[in-house]
Design an enzyme around this catalytic site. Structure first.
Site, PDB file in Angstrom:
ATOM      1  N   ASP A 260       0.857  -1.187   0.000  1.00  0.00           N
ATOM      2  CA  ASP A 260       0.000   0.000   0.000  1.00  0.00           C
ATOM      3  C   ASP A 260       0.896   1.240   0.000  1.00  0.00           C
ATOM      4  O   ASP A 260       1.565   1.536   0.990  1.00  0.00           O
ATOM      5  CB  ASP A 260      -0.895  -0.046   1.239  1.00  0.00           C
ATOM      6  CG  ASP A 260      -1.869   1.119   1.318  1.00  0.00           C
ATOM      7  OD1 ASP A 260      -1.704   2.105   0.575  1.00  0.00           O
ATOM      8  OD2 ASP A 260      -2.799   1.059   2.143  1.00  0.00           O
ATOM      9  N   ILE A 261       0.882   1.986  -1.107  1.00  0.00           N
ATOM     10  CA  ILE A 261       1.773   3.136  -1.289  1.00  0.00           C
ATOM     11  C   ILE A 261       0.923   4.408  -1.364  1.00  0.00           C
ATOM     12  O   ILE A 261       0.246   4.645  -2.357  1.00  0.00           O
ATOM     13  CB  ILE A 261       2.614   2.986  -2.567  1.00  0.00           C
ATOM     14  CG1 ILE A 261       3.342   1.638  -2.563  1.00  0.00           C
ATOM     15  CG2 ILE A 261       3.599   4.136  -2.715  1.00  0.00           C
ATOM     16  CD1 ILE A 261       3.912   1.254  -3.906  1.00  0.00           C
ATOM     17  N   GLU A 262       0.963   5.230  -0.338  1.00  0.00           N
ATOM     18  CA  GLU A 262       0.130   6.434  -0.295  1.00  0.00           C
ATOM     19  C   GLU A 262       0.905   7.667   0.187  1.00  0.00           C
ATOM     20  O   GLU A 262       0.434   8.404   1.053  1.00  0.00           O
ATOM     21  CB  GLU A 262      -1.075   6.209   0.616  1.00  0.00           C
ATOM     22  CG  GLU A 262      -1.968   5.038   0.231  1.00  0.00           C
ATOM     23  CD  GLU A 262      -3.180   4.917   1.136  1.00  0.00           C
ATOM     24  OE1 GLU A 262      -3.889   5.933   1.300  1.00  0.00           O
ATOM     25  OE2 GLU A 262      -3.402   3.829   1.690  1.00  0.00           O
ATOM     26  N   PRO A 263       2.098   7.931  -0.320  1.00  0.00           N
ATOM     27  CA  PRO A 263       2.875   9.076   0.190  1.00  0.00           C
ATOM     28  C   PRO A 263       2.314  10.403  -0.290  1.00  0.00           C
ATOM     29  O   PRO A 263       1.784  10.512  -1.400  1.00  0.00           O
ATOM     30  CB  PRO A 263       4.264   8.832  -0.402  1.00  0.00           C
ATOM     31  CG  PRO A 263       3.982   8.140  -1.693  1.00  0.00           C
ATOM     32  CD  PRO A 263       2.805   7.238  -1.407  1.00  0.00           C
TER      33      PRO A 263
END
Length: 357
Positions: free
Chosen positions: A243-246
């Site tokens: 899960d990549i949410e930067p």
């Protein structure tokens, strides 16, 4: 040359424009060829000085179809550009607008809705025939200080959320086919409900997967080992998910997108090596638009789960699409993320046969 009682072949000049074809009482009326002041050439059929349909050739390409009085694409037509782009579908005032199909120069297809020359995507119907899933974390067990259990015997989707328009046929009472559960975040954090939820989901026969929430400022290697040490990755499970949410500010703080993707690749390689399963990337549509082109290997080699709460299906190679963060599920008190598989039962069966561990 006479072609009828009041029709004849003629030439009409208007400024820098010239028409050669059938003329009736001084007006273009029949088959002819017209070159306008923009150096566009029209070959088609006129009626009372108005071109109704035909072929338009300009410096960029060729259009064949319906036209309005100004020579603009209007209605159904096909356009082929010199660089290999092809579009067939509906037009409004020379812009792709409505349902249409395009073939890009790299042979990629875009089929769906267009608005003001921009591709919006497929706008699907939601019915009981679609394949739905949910993703959960500790927040499906709590609202403020109150704690809730999940009733695994009652799980049915009853709402697809309210953040976007959706075309829905029939009553929303959908079974759940797959469930993803958050296990870890960063190098230390762990979902205290993960183990119990994982075992319950598996026991009830759901296709089950596990995801890790990526921290851009924490060493990727430590994050990967946190995930592997505390997660269940067992036979029959769905592929693990990163899960990549930067935030853009977080990406800038660590040195830019290049650094972020370097760290993402480290996590992916470690997890794939230790599980034998290639992870899926969970990313937002804005991340796809802004950053993913900078990592063509990830775009090419990894399945994608898109978080996009819109009306149109995302124009990417995806396996899951998160429809909303505010759905409702019987058996779960707080709101729930609702997801749909990119395909129907046949495609889903092929997917799980190929990609489950």
């Amino acid at each position: 040359m006479k072609v009828g009682k009041s029709f004849s072949y003629g030439i009409i000049k208007q400024g820098n424009s010239i028409y050669k074809g059938i003329v009736n009482k001084g007006k273009k009326d029949g088959k002819g060829v017209f070159t306008d002041s923009l150096k566009r050439t029209f070959t088609g059929i006129w009626h009372n000085d108005t071109l109704t349909s035909g072929t338009r050739i300009d410096s960029a390409g060729i259009y064949v179809g319906q036209l309005n009085a100004n020579g603009n694409a209007f209605g159904h037509g096909i356009y082929k550009s010199k660089d290999g782009f092809i579009y067939e579908g509906h037009w409004e005032n020379d812009q792709k607008d409505g349902f249409g199909m395009a073939i890009l120069s790299n042979n990629k297809l875009k089929i769906g809705e267009w608005k003001n020359n921009k591709y919006k995507g497929e706008r699907p119907y939601y019915t009981s025939e679609r394949i739905y899933g949910i993703d959960i974390s500790k927040y499906q067990h709590m609202v403020g200080r109150k704690r809730y259990r999940i009733n695994w015997n009652q799980l049915r989707i009853t709402s697809l959320g309210t953040l976007s328009k959706k075309r829905i046929t029939g009553k929303i009472d959908y079974p759940i086919s797959f469930i993803y559960i958050k296990s870890t975040e960063g190098k230390k954090l762990f979902n205290p409900y993960y183990k119990k939820d994982y075992h319950a989901a598996r026991a009830k026969g759901f296709y089950t997967g596990t995801y890790h929430y990526f921290s851009p400022s924490t060493p990727a290697r430590l994050q990967a080992y946190n995930f592997l040490r505390r997660s269940y990755i067992r036979k029959g499970d769905l592929p693990p998910v990163l899960d990549i949410e930067p935030l853009p500010s977080q990406i800038n703080k660590i040195g830019g997108a290049g650094v972020l993707f370097k760290n993402i690749r480290i996590w992916l390689r470690i997890v794939e090596h230790n599980t034998g399963s290639r992870p899926i990337l969970y990313i937002s549509q804005s991340f796809v638009n802004r950053y993913l082109p900078l990592a063509p290997d990830l775009e090419r080699d990894y399945l994608v789960w898109i978080a996009r709460y819109g009306e149109y299906k995302p124009d990417v190679h995806l396996v899951y699409w998160q429809l909303c963060p505010d759905g409702k599920v019987n058996g779960i008190h707080p709101k729930v993320d609702i997801n749909v598989f990119n395909g129907y039962r046949g495609e889903f069966n092929k997917f799980v046969s190929k990609h489950t561990l």
